[in-house]
Scaffold this motif. Structure first.
Motif, short mmCIF file in Angstrom:
data_model
loop_
_atom_site.label_atom_id
_atom_site.label_comp_id
_atom_site.label_asym_id
_atom_site.label_seq_id
_atom_site.Cartn_x
_atom_site.Cartn_y
_atom_site.Cartn_z
N PRO A 219 30.84 6.95 6.39
CA PRO A 219 29.26 6.85 6.39
C PRO A 219 28.61 5.55 6.20
N GLN A 220 29.34 4.45 5.33
CA GLN A 220 28.54 3.35 5.07
C GLN A 220 28.46 2.66 6.28
N LEU A 221 29.67 2.64 7.24
CA LEU A 221 29.46 1.83 8.30
C LEU A 221 28.63 2.54 9.29
N GLY A 222 28.44 4.03 9.38
CA GLY A 222 27.68 4.68 10.06
C GLY A 222 26.21 4.35 9.87
N MET A 223 25.77 4.12 8.50
CA MET A 223 24.51 3.87 8.22
C MET A 223 24.17 2.36 8.70
N ALA A 224 25.22 1.36 8.33
CA ALA A 224 24.98 -0.07 8.62
C ALA A 224 24.79 -0.25 10.14
N SER A 225 25.41 0.76 10.89
CA SER A 225 25.35 0.47 12.50
C SER A 225 23.98 1.16 12.89
N ILE B 75 21.05 1.35 11.35
CA ILE B 75 20.01 0.32 10.67
C ILE B 75 19.65 -0.76 12.11
N ALA B 76 20.77 -0.77 12.91
CA ALA B 76 20.60 -1.88 13.94
C ALA B 76 19.74 -1.18 15.00
N ASN B 77 19.19 0.27 14.96
CA ASN B 77 18.34 0.68 15.83
C ASN B 77 17.12 -0.10 15.77
N ILE B 78 16.88 -1.08 15.09
CA ILE B 78 15.84 -2.16 15.22
C ILE B 78 15.55 -2.69 16.65
N GLY B 79 16.96 -2.93 17.29
CA GLY B 79 17.15 -3.50 18.39
C GLY B 79 16.16 -2.93 19.63
N PRO B 80 16.65 -1.52 19.77
CA PRO B 80 15.58 -0.79 20.63
C PRO B 80 14.13 -0.92 20.17
N LEU B 81 13.87 -1.03 19.14
CA LEU B 81 12.21 -0.98 18.83
C LEU B 81 11.80 -2.37 19.11
N ILE B 82 12.68 -3.47 19.05
CA ILE B 82 12.10 -4.85 19.60
C ILE B 82 12.10 -4.83 20.92
N ILE B 83 12.96 -4.35 21.67
CA ILE B 83 12.84 -4.18 23.28
C ILE B 83 11.51 -3.31 23.75
N ALA B 84 11.23 -2.24 22.79
CA ALA B 84 10.01 -1.44 23.33
C ALA B 84 8.63 -2.30 23.04
N LEU B 85 8.77 -3.06 22.16
CA LEU B 85 7.70 -3.88 21.67
C LEU B 85 7.57 -4.99 22.71
N ILE B 86 8.70 -5.50 23.32
CA ILE B 86 8.62 -6.58 24.62
C ILE B 86 8.21 -5.80 25.70
N ARG B 87 8.73 -4.67 25.98
CA ARG B 87 8.24 -4.01 27.09
C ARG B 87 7.09 -3.64 27.26
N VAL C 128 22.44 -11.57 26.33
CA VAL C 128 22.53 -11.69 24.68
C VAL C 128 23.34 -10.73 24.11
N ILE C 129 23.19 -9.47 25.00
CA ILE C 129 24.20 -8.33 24.18
C ILE C 129 25.60 -8.61 24.56
N PHE C 130 25.76 -9.20 25.72
CA PHE C 130 27.36 -9.63 25.88
C PHE C 130 27.65 -10.83 25.31
N LEU D 140 23.71 -3.66 16.80
CA LEU D 140 22.68 -4.02 17.14
C LEU D 140 22.66 -3.99 18.58
N VAL D 141 23.70 -4.88 18.99
CA VAL D 141 23.61 -4.95 20.72
C VAL D 141 24.17 -3.71 21.39
N ASN D 142 24.94 -2.87 20.75
CA ASN D 142 25.41 -1.63 21.52
C ASN D 142 24.04 -0.70 21.38
N CYS D 143 23.58 -0.55 20.52
CA CYS D 143 22.30 0.04 20.39
C CYS D 143 21.16 -0.01 21.50
N THR D 144 21.09 -1.66 21.48
CA THR D 144 19.83 -2.15 22.55
C THR D 144 20.53 -1.89 23.79
N SER D 145 21.77 -1.87 24.15
CA SER D 145 22.13 -1.51 25.61
C SER D 145 21.56 -0.17 26.14
N SER D 146 21.32 0.90 25.28
CA SER D 146 20.94 1.97 25.93
C SER D 146 19.43 2.04 26.56
#
Length: 450
Positions: A60-66, A68-80, A96-98, A136-142
């Motif tokens: 669960p700690q790794l799941g939570m840390a992972s 939190i990385a959903n800030i990545g899609p929010l950044i992309i949403a703002l850029i879009r 950047v993701i790769f 962060l990069v895996n989430c942003t890939s979505s």
């Protein structure tokens, strides 16, 4: 004349087949780069947990840390939002993701076992922090990969989904070859002690080699993306030269076929408005993501470990095979994946009920239902497989629906709500874990459950 026409048609078909095969391979390889690294870390948990201070709470700690990385899609949403309908953010974002996806596993391969004393405890800070960047990069890939695939013909989306499914299957196969999940041997803690402890067998190759393999696979996926991007740019130049203007407000023609046999679509005429039906489907995507991507990975150790390490390992492998299986069906029998509102509602309810059984097994650990009976292992395996089959079926069906009806915008929101659901689900399980709602089951301890 008819014979000549048939010969010309057959020769063109023969030339097209290898080009289509190249397209299949490129989209498969590109899709593999979505969740490969994060899935790889989850598969390695049985090897990481015995050597790290967090124990089974690492999940669960790794799941939570992972998540939190959903800030990545929010950044992309703002850029879009700032740049409007332009898709110019896609290429640099994916690069950047790769870059992170290739370099971080290499760094992690030398540092995953290192610990830092923090707040009165030794903690796996290196693993959690680097795992966060991979997430962060895996989430942003979505929210970048799917809109990029939308530039191509609809038929390639299911091939991309098949590649995305391999991003979980390939790490699982590597783990199987490595020997992850072997049943440990119970030995006395000391010569005069009756207390037993688990002694794990060594893996066939190290965690370091495993992580380096993931980095190499990501590099191959990146090469496939670069080739697809060049094809896209080349075809956009051709489509501009072949625009058909009808009146002052006319838009460009839809299709252009390039030399590689991969069709690229101009998305300008796609309907961007969301209907009530579309909004309902987006809510379903959010709900299934909460359960499938957010909650279930954080529950796997508590739900499956009571049934034994072999059950834990092989059920995880079985679940990783579900997505490729559903993706193969979608590519082979696309008619089976036609959207039906009643079908979607029934499958959502069925998958949710199956999830609640999984939650119950985790909540009742170490005395989960039928835990000491042979039937319990089969029941939990079937339930886990059903959840993955049902929800992945829904995700592919709805992904194709958004691709056809809402285009770039629909797939963007599909990806964004996927990550929002993942975050909500992981946060929920993390909070429950903080309050010790779930209990571990020690493999070498007898529990009088009945």
């Amino acid at each position: 004349m008819e014979v000549e026409k048939k010969n010309v048609a057959s020769s063109q078909e023969n030339k097209t087949k290898p080009k289509k095969l190249v397209g299949y391979i490129l989209f498969l390889l590109f899709g593999i780069g979505t969740w490969l690294n994060l899935n790889g870390i989850w598969i390695e948990l049985p090897l990481l947990i015995p050597r790290l201070p967090e124990g089974w709470s690492l999940s669960p700690q790794l799941g939570m840390a992972s998540n939190i990385a959903n800030i990545g899609p929010l950044i992309i949403a703002l850029i879009r939002h700032l740049i409007g309908k332009s898709s110019s953010y896609e290429f640099p974002s994916i690069c950047v993701i790769f870059a992170v996806g290739i370099s971080v596993p290499l760094i992690l391969s030398f540092t995953w076992f290192k610990q830092i004393y923090l707040l009165g405890k030794n903690r796996s800070i290196y693993l959690l922090v680097l795992g966060f960047f991979l997430a962060l990069v895996n989430c942003t890939s979505s929210v970048t990969y799917l809109p990029f695939v939308n530039h191509f013909d609809h038929k390639w989306l299911n091939i991309y989904f098949a590649g995305e499914s391999l991003s979980s299957l390939i790490p699982a196969i590597l783990g199987l070859i490595q020997g992850v999940g072997q049943k440990p041997k119970c030995v006395p803690v000391s010569l005069n002690s009756t207390e037993m402890k688990a002694e794990y067998y060594p893996a066939r190759f190290s965690v370091q080699i495993y992580l380096i393999c993931l980095s190499i696979i990501m590099l191959i996926s990146f090469i496939a993306f670069i080739i697809l991007w060049k094809i896209k740019v080349k075809n956009e130049e051709k489509s501009q030269a072949k625009q058909i203007i009808v009146g002052e407000n006319a838009q460009s023609s839809l299709l252009t076929v390039n030399n590689d046999g991969i069709i690229v679509e101009n998305q300008d005429d796609k309907q961007e408005k969301f209907t009530r039906r579309t909004i309902i489907y987006l809510i379903i995507i959010l709900w299934t993501s909460i359960l499938l991507i957010g909650c279930i990975p954080s529950l796997n150790s508590y739900s499956l470990n009571p049934y034994g390490p072999s059950t834990f390992h092989y059920v995880i492998i079985l679940c990783q095979c579900c997505y490729p299986f559903v993706s193969l069906l979608a590519s082979t029998f696309p008619n089976l994946f036609t959207v039906s509102t009643i079908g979607i509602i029934i499958s959502t309810i069925s998958g949710s009920l199956a999830f609640f059984y999984i939650f119950l097994t985790a909540y009742m650990s170490p005395c989960s239902p039928f835990v000491d009976e042979w039937s319990g292992k089969y029941i939990i395996a079937i339930i886990w497989a059903l959840v993955y089959l049902i929800f992945y079926y829904e995700r592919i069906v709805l992904g194709n629906y958004f691709n056809k009806t809402s285009g770039h915008r629909g797939l963007f929101w599909y990806g964004l709500l996927t990550q929002a659901g993942a975050f909500i689900g992981a946060l929920f399980i993390f909070i429950l874990t903080t309050f010790d709602v779930f209990k571990e089951r020690d493999l070498c301890t007898y529990y009088p459950c009945y």
